[in-house]
Design a protein around this motif. Structure first.
Motif, PDB file in Angstrom:
ATOM      1  N   LYS A  53       0.837  -1.200   0.000  1.00  0.00           N
ATOM      2  CA  LYS A  53       0.000   0.000   0.000  1.00  0.00           C
ATOM      3  C   LYS A  53       0.870   1.247   0.000  1.00  0.00           C
ATOM      4  O   LYS A  53       0.573   2.227  -0.690  1.00  0.00           O
ATOM      5  N   CYS A  54       1.927   1.223   0.782  1.00  0.00           N
ATOM      6  CA  CYS A  54       2.858   2.349   0.840  1.00  0.00           C
ATOM      7  C   CYS A  54       3.493   2.581  -0.529  1.00  0.00           C
ATOM      8  O   CYS A  54       3.554   3.718  -1.009  1.00  0.00           O
ATOM      9  N   LYS A  55       3.950   1.519  -1.143  1.00  0.00           N
ATOM     10  CA  LYS A  55       4.589   1.631  -2.452  1.00  0.00           C
ATOM     11  C   LYS A  55       3.616   2.108  -3.529  1.00  0.00           C
ATOM     12  O   LYS A  55       4.034   2.725  -4.505  1.00  0.00           O
ATOM     13  N   ASN A  56       2.330   1.829  -3.349  1.00  0.00           N
ATOM     14  CA  ASN A  56       1.334   2.193  -4.356  1.00  0.00           C
ATOM     15  C   ASN A  56       0.895   3.655  -4.301  1.00  0.00           C
ATOM     16  O   ASN A  56       0.216   4.124  -5.210  1.00  0.00           O
ATOM     17  N   ILE A  57       1.255   4.371  -3.238  1.00  0.00           N
ATOM     18  CA  ILE A  57       0.872   5.785  -3.140  1.00  0.00           C
ATOM     19  C   ILE A  57       1.678   6.584  -4.159  1.00  0.00           C
ATOM     20  O   ILE A  57       2.896   6.456  -4.240  1.00  0.00           O
ATOM     21  N   ASN A  58       0.981   7.397  -4.918  1.00  0.00           N
ATOM     22  CA  ASN A  58       1.625   8.222  -5.936  1.00  0.00           C
ATOM     23  C   ASN A  58       2.022   9.555  -5.312  1.00  0.00           C
ATOM     24  O   ASN A  58       1.196  10.454  -5.177  1.00  0.00           O
ATOM     25  N   ILE A  59       3.271   9.639  -4.892  1.00  0.00           N
ATOM     26  CA  ILE A  59       3.797  10.854  -4.274  1.00  0.00           C
ATOM     27  C   ILE A  59       5.269  10.967  -4.629  1.00  0.00           C
ATOM     28  O   ILE A  59       5.985   9.968  -4.678  1.00  0.00           O
ATOM     29  N   GLU A  60       5.707  12.177  -4.879  1.00  0.00           N
ATOM     30  CA  GLU A  60       7.095  12.428  -5.270  1.00  0.00           C
ATOM     31  C   GLU A  60       7.906  12.902  -4.075  1.00  0.00           C
ATOM     32  O   GLU A  60       7.391  13.614  -3.212  1.00  0.00           O
ATOM     33  N   ASP A  61       9.159  12.540  -4.045  1.00  0.00           N
ATOM     34  CA  ASP A  61      10.139  13.068  -3.095  1.00  0.00           C
ATOM     35  C   ASP A  61       9.619  13.084  -1.654  1.00  0.00           C
ATOM     36  O   ASP A  61       9.487  14.136  -1.041  1.00  0.00           O
ATOM     37  N   ASN A  81       9.976   2.131  -0.619  1.00  0.00           N
ATOM     38  CA  ASN A  81      10.510   1.654  -1.894  1.00  0.00           C
ATOM     39  C   ASN A  81      11.820   0.906  -1.714  1.00  0.00           C
ATOM     40  O   ASN A  81      12.143   0.022  -2.505  1.00  0.00           O
ATOM     41  N   GLY A  82      12.568   1.224  -0.672  1.00  0.00           N
ATOM     42  CA  GLY A  82      13.856   0.565  -0.444  1.00  0.00           C
ATOM     43  C   GLY A  82      13.759  -0.713   0.379  1.00  0.00           C
ATOM     44  O   GLY A  82      14.761  -1.390   0.582  1.00  0.00           O
ATOM     45  N   MET A  83      12.539  -1.054   0.827  1.00  0.00           N
ATOM     46  CA  MET A  83      12.382  -2.245   1.678  1.00  0.00           C
ATOM     47  C   MET A  83      12.131  -3.500   0.872  1.00  0.00           C
ATOM     48  O   MET A  83      11.384  -3.500  -0.095  1.00  0.00           O
ATOM     49  N   ASN A  84      12.724  -4.577   1.372  1.00  0.00           N
ATOM     50  CA  ASN A  84      12.412  -5.900   0.878  1.00  0.00           C
ATOM     51  C   ASN A  84      11.309  -6.447   1.781  1.00  0.00           C
ATOM     52  O   ASN A  84      11.463  -6.465   2.997  1.00  0.00           O
ATOM     53  N   PRO A  85      10.194  -6.904   1.216  1.00  0.00           N
ATOM     54  CA  PRO A  85       9.044  -7.270   2.038  1.00  0.00           C
ATOM     55  C   PRO A  85       9.266  -8.428   3.002  1.00  0.00           C
ATOM     56  O   PRO A  85       8.597  -8.509   4.024  1.00  0.00           O
TER      57      PRO A  85
END
Length: 134
Positions: free
Chosen positions: A112-120, A128-132
């Motif tokens: 869900k975190c990765k799916n949020i469309n937000i820049e910077d 984005n840097g986490m391995n699930p």
């Protein structure tokens, strides 16, 4: 809703913020009353702030399950949540699930975190840097 109900909620919110500068212990008690009043009147005008603050307190007490429960409620109660607030909630939830060693739930909120469309955004970059599965 009675027209005075939001005034009561506003009072607790303002009083909490005032006490944060002067008396943390009393502020925490007022925060719980603010949370109760929002629930009593079903007027979640300060969500996700209230739930996030309660979750932070519970996390300090190593009460990870109740902390995560408050954050999940924050997502349910908040109206028109900003992407930067939503991504922070997802990040906080997934780290709590990590502490609880609930990998499946962690994976759900990481996605869900990765799916949020937000820049910077710091929290988005952390997700984005986490391995699930680590």
């Amino acid at each position: 809703l009675n027209e005075n109900n939001p005034v009561i909620i506003d009072f607790y919110y303002d009083y909490y913020n005032y006490l944060l500068r002067n008396d943390i212990e009393k502020a925490n008690k007022v925060l719980k009353k603010l949370y109760d009043k929002q629930n009593e009147f079903r007027a979640f005008v300060y969500s996700p702030f209230v739930e996030s603050e309660l979750s932070r307190l519970l996390k300090k007490q190593n009460n990870f399950q109740d902390a995560v429960n408050h954050l999940v409620l924050a997502l349910e109660h908040a109206k028109n949540i900003k992407p930067e607030d939503e991504v922070k909630l997802y990040y906080d939830i997934l780290t709590l699930y990590d502490n609880l060693e609930q990998k499946e739930q962690k994976e759900i909120y990481l996605q869900k975190c990765k799916n949020i469309n937000i820049e910077d955004n710091f929290y988005k970059n952390m997700c984005n840097g986490m391995n699930p599965w680590i």
